[in-house]
Design a protein around this motif. Structure first.
Motif, PDB file in Angstrom:
ATOM      1  N   GLU A  67       0.893  -1.332   0.154  1.00  0.00           N
ATOM      2  CA  GLU A  67      -0.128   0.113   0.015  1.00  0.00           C
ATOM      3  C   GLU A  67       0.975   1.403  -0.213  1.00  0.00           C
ATOM      4  OE1 GLU A  67      -2.686   2.695  -0.146  1.00  0.00           O
ATOM      5  OE2 GLU A  67      -3.068   0.350  -0.461  1.00  0.00           O
ATOM      6  N   ALA A  68       1.704   1.074   0.731  1.00  0.00           N
ATOM      7  CA  ALA A  68       3.068   2.380   0.625  1.00  0.00           C
ATOM      8  C   ALA A  68       3.577   2.746  -0.776  1.00  0.00           C
ATOM      9  CB  ALA A  68       4.054   2.220   1.868  1.00  0.00           C
ATOM     10  N   VAL A  69       3.964   1.516  -1.191  1.00  0.00           N
ATOM     11  CA  VAL A  69       4.595   1.494  -2.762  1.00  0.00           C
ATOM     12  C   VAL A  69       3.430   2.193  -3.598  1.00  0.00           C
ATOM     13  CG1 VAL A  69       5.540   0.308  -4.573  1.00  0.00           C
ATOM     14  CG2 VAL A  69       6.249  -0.121  -2.484  1.00  0.00           C
ATOM     15  N   TYR A  70       2.124   1.408  -3.679  1.00  0.00           N
ATOM     16  CA  TYR A  70       1.344   2.008  -4.568  1.00  0.00           C
ATOM     17  C   TYR A  70       0.818   3.469  -4.211  1.00  0.00           C
ATOM     18  CZ  TYR A  70       0.808  -2.367  -6.956  1.00  0.00           C
ATOM     19  OH  TYR A  70       1.200  -3.571  -7.369  1.00  0.00           O
ATOM     20  N   GLY A  71       0.805   3.739  -2.865  1.00  0.00           N
ATOM     21  CA  GLY A  71       0.313   5.138  -2.772  1.00  0.00           C
ATOM     22  C   GLY A  71       1.334   6.220  -2.995  1.00  0.00           C
ATOM     23  N   ALA A  72       2.725   5.861  -3.083  1.00  0.00           N
ATOM     24  CA  ALA A  72       3.523   6.981  -3.243  1.00  0.00           C
ATOM     25  C   ALA A  72       3.411   7.273  -5.010  1.00  0.00           C
ATOM     26  CB  ALA A  72       4.969   6.369  -3.003  1.00  0.00           C
ATOM     27  N   ALA A  73       3.266   5.740  -5.627  1.00  0.00           N
ATOM     28  CA  ALA A  73       3.055   5.903  -6.975  1.00  0.00           C
ATOM     29  C   ALA A  73       2.111   6.838  -7.692  1.00  0.00           C
ATOM     30  CB  ALA A  73       2.901   4.463  -7.969  1.00  0.00           C
ATOM     31  N   ARG A  74       0.836   6.914  -6.799  1.00  0.00           N
ATOM     32  CA  ARG A  74      -0.375   7.726  -7.253  1.00  0.00           C
ATOM     33  C   ARG A  74       0.067   9.455  -7.573  1.00  0.00           C
ATOM     34  NH1 ARG A  74      -2.972   4.553  -2.601  1.00  0.00           N
ATOM     35  NH2 ARG A  74      -3.802   2.833  -3.629  1.00  0.00           N
ATOM     36  N   TYR A  75       1.059   9.824  -6.623  1.00  0.00           N
ATOM     37  CA  TYR A  75       1.395  11.141  -6.924  1.00  0.00           C
ATOM     38  C   TYR A  75       2.529  11.653  -7.131  1.00  0.00           C
ATOM     39  CZ  TYR A  75      -3.216  10.777  -4.303  1.00  0.00           C
ATOM     40  OH  TYR A  75      -4.496  10.506  -4.073  1.00  0.00           O
ATOM     41  N   GLY A  76       3.641  10.560  -7.161  1.00  0.00           N
ATOM     42  CA  GLY A  76       4.921  11.140  -7.185  1.00  0.00           C
ATOM     43  C   GLY A  76       5.490   9.826  -7.788  1.00  0.00           C
ATOM     44  N   PHE A  77       7.100   9.944  -7.809  1.00  0.00           N
ATOM     45  CA  PHE A  77       8.108   9.022  -8.371  1.00  0.00           C
ATOM     46  C   PHE A  77       8.247   7.928  -7.574  1.00  0.00           C
ATOM     47  CE2 PHE A  77      12.645   7.670  -9.157  1.00  0.00           C
ATOM     48  CZ  PHE A  77      12.429   6.897 -10.264  1.00  0.00           C
ATOM     49  N   LEU A 141       7.758   0.994 -12.720  1.00  0.00           N
ATOM     50  CA  LEU A 141       8.660   2.206 -12.708  1.00  0.00           C
ATOM     51  C   LEU A 141       7.987   3.406 -13.404  1.00  0.00           C
ATOM     52  CD1 LEU A 141      11.651   3.604 -12.263  1.00  0.00           C
ATOM     53  CD2 LEU A 141      12.105   2.688 -14.598  1.00  0.00           C
ATOM     54  N   THR A 142       7.618   4.474 -12.513  1.00  0.00           N
ATOM     55  CA  THR A 142       7.069   5.656 -13.066  1.00  0.00           C
ATOM     56  C   THR A 142       7.690   6.520 -13.731  1.00  0.00           C
ATOM     57  OG1 THR A 142       7.260   6.906 -10.802  1.00  0.00           O
ATOM     58  CG2 THR A 142       5.315   5.258 -10.980  1.00  0.00           C
ATOM     59  N   GLY A 143       7.197   7.484 -14.365  1.00  0.00           N
ATOM     60  CA  GLY A 143       7.787   8.329 -15.077  1.00  0.00           C
ATOM     61  C   GLY A 143       8.983   9.243 -14.524  1.00  0.00           C
ATOM     62  N   HIS A 144      10.094   9.411 -15.153  1.00  0.00           N
ATOM     63  CA  HIS A 144      11.185  10.039 -14.832  1.00  0.00           C
ATOM     64  C   HIS A 144      12.165  10.369 -16.029  1.00  0.00           C
ATOM     65  CE1 HIS A 144      12.512   5.956 -14.915  1.00  0.00           C
ATOM     66  NE2 HIS A 144      13.814   6.329 -14.874  1.00  0.00           N
ATOM     67  N   ASP A 145      13.246  11.277 -15.747  1.00  0.00           N
ATOM     68  CA  ASP A 145      14.122  11.609 -17.063  1.00  0.00           C
ATOM     69  C   ASP A 145      15.464  11.292 -16.871  1.00  0.00           C
ATOM     70  OD1 ASP A 145      15.216  13.465 -15.458  1.00  0.00           O
ATOM     71  OD2 ASP A 145      14.188  15.217 -16.312  1.00  0.00           O
ATOM     72  N   GLN A 199      15.077  12.172 -21.029  1.00  0.00           N
ATOM     73  CA  GLN A 199      13.933  11.937 -21.436  1.00  0.00           C
ATOM     74  C   GLN A 199      13.010  11.265 -20.713  1.00  0.00           C
ATOM     75  OE1 GLN A 199      12.982   9.939 -25.969  1.00  0.00           O
ATOM     76  NE2 GLN A 199      15.086  10.044 -25.354  1.00  0.00           N
ATOM     77  N   ILE A 200      11.548  11.703 -20.540  1.00  0.00           N
ATOM     78  CA  ILE A 200      10.738  11.181 -19.641  1.00  0.00           C
ATOM     79  C   ILE A 200      10.338   9.752 -20.062  1.00  0.00           C
ATOM     80  CG2 ILE A 200       8.575  11.434 -18.625  1.00  0.00           C
ATOM     81  CD1 ILE A 200       8.942  14.198 -18.725  1.00  0.00           C
ATOM     82  N   HIS A 201      10.524   8.666 -19.263  1.00  0.00           N
ATOM     83  CA  HIS A 201      10.195   7.346 -19.525  1.00  0.00           C
ATOM     84  C   HIS A 201       9.836   6.797 -18.377  1.00  0.00           C
ATOM     85  CE1 HIS A 201      14.388   7.255 -18.262  1.00  0.00           C
ATOM     86  NE2 HIS A 201      13.982   5.883 -18.201  1.00  0.00           N
ATOM     87  N   SER A 202       9.102   5.439 -18.672  1.00  0.00           N
ATOM     88  CA  SER A 202       8.519   4.827 -17.608  1.00  0.00           C
ATOM     89  C   SER A 202       8.466   3.134 -18.033  1.00  0.00           C
ATOM     90  CB  SER A 202       7.175   5.223 -17.072  1.00  0.00           C
ATOM     91  OG  SER A 202       6.133   4.834 -18.235  1.00  0.00           O
ATOM     92  N   VAL A 203       8.219   2.356 -17.076  1.00  0.00           N
ATOM     93  CA  VAL A 203       7.921   0.954 -17.380  1.00  0.00           C
ATOM     94  C   VAL A 203       6.491   0.598 -16.653  1.00  0.00           C
ATOM     95  CG1 VAL A 203       8.594  -1.470 -17.047  1.00  0.00           C
ATOM     96  CG2 VAL A 203      10.381   0.352 -17.362  1.00  0.00           C
ATOM     97  N   THR A 204       5.387   0.107 -17.607  1.00  0.00           N
ATOM     98  CA  THR A 204       4.462  -0.092 -17.016  1.00  0.00           C
ATOM     99  C   THR A 204       4.277  -1.384 -16.370  1.00  0.00           C
ATOM    100  OG1 THR A 204       3.919  -1.504 -18.982  1.00  0.00           O
ATOM    101  CG2 THR A 204       3.225   0.840 -19.041  1.00  0.00           C
ATOM    102  N   GLU A 205       3.412  -1.420 -15.213  1.00  0.00           N
ATOM    103  CA  GLU A 205       3.300  -2.515 -14.180  1.00  0.00           C
ATOM    104  C   GLU A 205       2.988  -3.859 -15.086  1.00  0.00           C
ATOM    105  OE1 GLU A 205       0.486  -3.914 -10.471  1.00  0.00           O
ATOM    106  OE2 GLU A 205       0.136  -2.073 -11.516  1.00  0.00           O
ATOM    107  N   VAL A 206       3.650  -4.965 -14.483  1.00  0.00           N
ATOM    108  CA  VAL A 206       3.812  -6.089 -15.000  1.00  0.00           C
ATOM    109  C   VAL A 206       2.372  -6.772 -14.253  1.00  0.00           C
ATOM    110  CG1 VAL A 206       4.558  -8.495 -14.958  1.00  0.00           C
ATOM    111  CG2 VAL A 206       6.044  -6.515 -15.297  1.00  0.00           C
ATOM    112  N   THR A 207       1.804  -7.600 -15.230  1.00  0.00           N
ATOM    113  CA  THR A 207       0.306  -7.853 -14.729  1.00  0.00           C
ATOM    114  C   THR A 207       0.323  -9.314 -14.092  1.00  0.00           C
ATOM    115  OG1 THR A 207      -0.246  -9.203 -16.682  1.00  0.00           O
ATOM    116  CG2 THR A 207      -0.679  -6.892 -16.675  1.00  0.00           C
ATOM    117  N   LYS A 208      -0.413 -10.061 -13.329  1.00  0.00           N
ATOM    118  CA  LYS A 208      -0.508 -11.221 -12.845  1.00  0.00           C
ATOM    119  C   LYS A 208      -0.700 -11.934 -13.758  1.00  0.00           C
ATOM    120  CE  LYS A 208      -2.500  -9.625  -8.471  1.00  0.00           C
ATOM    121  NZ  LYS A 208      -3.621  -9.803  -7.671  1.00  0.00           N
ATOM    122  N   ALA A 209      -1.071 -11.946 -15.266  1.00  0.00           N
ATOM    123  CA  ALA A 209      -1.106 -12.740 -16.209  1.00  0.00           C
ATOM    124  C   ALA A 209       0.244 -13.279 -16.723  1.00  0.00           C
ATOM    125  CB  ALA A 209      -2.100 -12.388 -17.264  1.00  0.00           C
TER     126      ALA A 209
END
Length: 226
Positions: A67-77, A141-145, A199-209
């Motif tokens: 929850e702490a990890v996802y909470g931080a991802a909602r609003y920041g890096f 990995l959320t967006g960063h440069d 250059q701003i980039h990110s890695v999308t979340e890997v799914t449970k599938a």
């Protein structure tokens, strides 16, 4: 030419970057390693958790950490994935039997750096740092440069070592332009993605599938050796 593509877009994809036998050895090694360490952002510092430390967490503690990890991802890096770090020190690399050190020194060698300088037109590139990365379901990995003062980063690279992957499993390397996604690249095998810093980039979340983990070796091309 790769140089022209990079000059126009700030990024380029190079297939079959390694000899087949080397890529095969690296991929098998990453799948078999047990010394992975989970890293995540905690107050702008990397928090590292070994597999043994994570195994000792109770379900409630693991849930609170999630929850702490996802909470931080909602609003920041924020980020979460597993890593095996490679030392920057040339002496340490040369003294190590770890194939990851051999890869990092090869990437930092004169012949490879000459190719990378030609593609990027950054004539001062002379060193590549490195870490192995593995993304499991729920990792991202959320967006960063990548621009960090004093690190002398000229370009970033992602050496893909994921043999089988479906794009809908996530783990895509995305490039951003404001609120728009300009390009997305799925995990691939023996493919080097090279892109300009910043250059701003990110890695999308890997799914449970996802049937496999997303493996790669990543790092930055730098203008000075540490």
């Amino acid at each position: 030419m790769l140089r022209d593509i990079y000059a126009r877009t700030g990024r380029v994809t190079i297939r079959d970057w390694l000899p087949v036998n080397v890529a095969t050895t690296l991929a098998a090694m990453l799948r078999g390693r047990t010394d992975w360490c989970q890293i995540l952002n905690s107050g702008n510092k990397a928090l590292e958790l070994t597999r043994d430390a994570r195994a000792q967490l109770s379900p409630a503690q693991q849930g609170a950490l999630d929850e702490a990890v996802y909470g931080a991802a909602r609003y920041g890096f924020q980020y979460r994935y597993e890593s095996i770090r490679v030392p920057d020190c040339a002496t340490e690399r040369q003294a190590s039997a770890d194939i990851l050190c051999r890869f990092a020194e090869w990437m930092s060698g004169d012949a490879v750096c000459a190719v990378l300088r030609q593609i990027t037109q950054d004539d001062d590139i002379c060193f590549a740092d490195a870490q192995a990365t593995a993304y499991s379901p729920g990792d991202f990995l959320t967006g960063h440069d990548d621009a960090v003062a004093g690190k002398n980063r000229r370009a970033a690279y992602v050496m893909g070592l994921t043999a089988q992957w479906r794009p809908e499993w996530g783990g895509l390397l995305l490039f951003h332009d404001s609120d728009e996604i300009t390009e997305g690249r799925p995990p691939q095998y023996n493919v080097l993605n090279l892109f300009r810093v910043p250059q701003i980039h990110s890695v999308t979340e890997v799914t449970k599938a996802a049937a496999y983990r997303r493996y790669s070796i990543t790092g930055w091309l730098r203008s000075q050796r540490p």
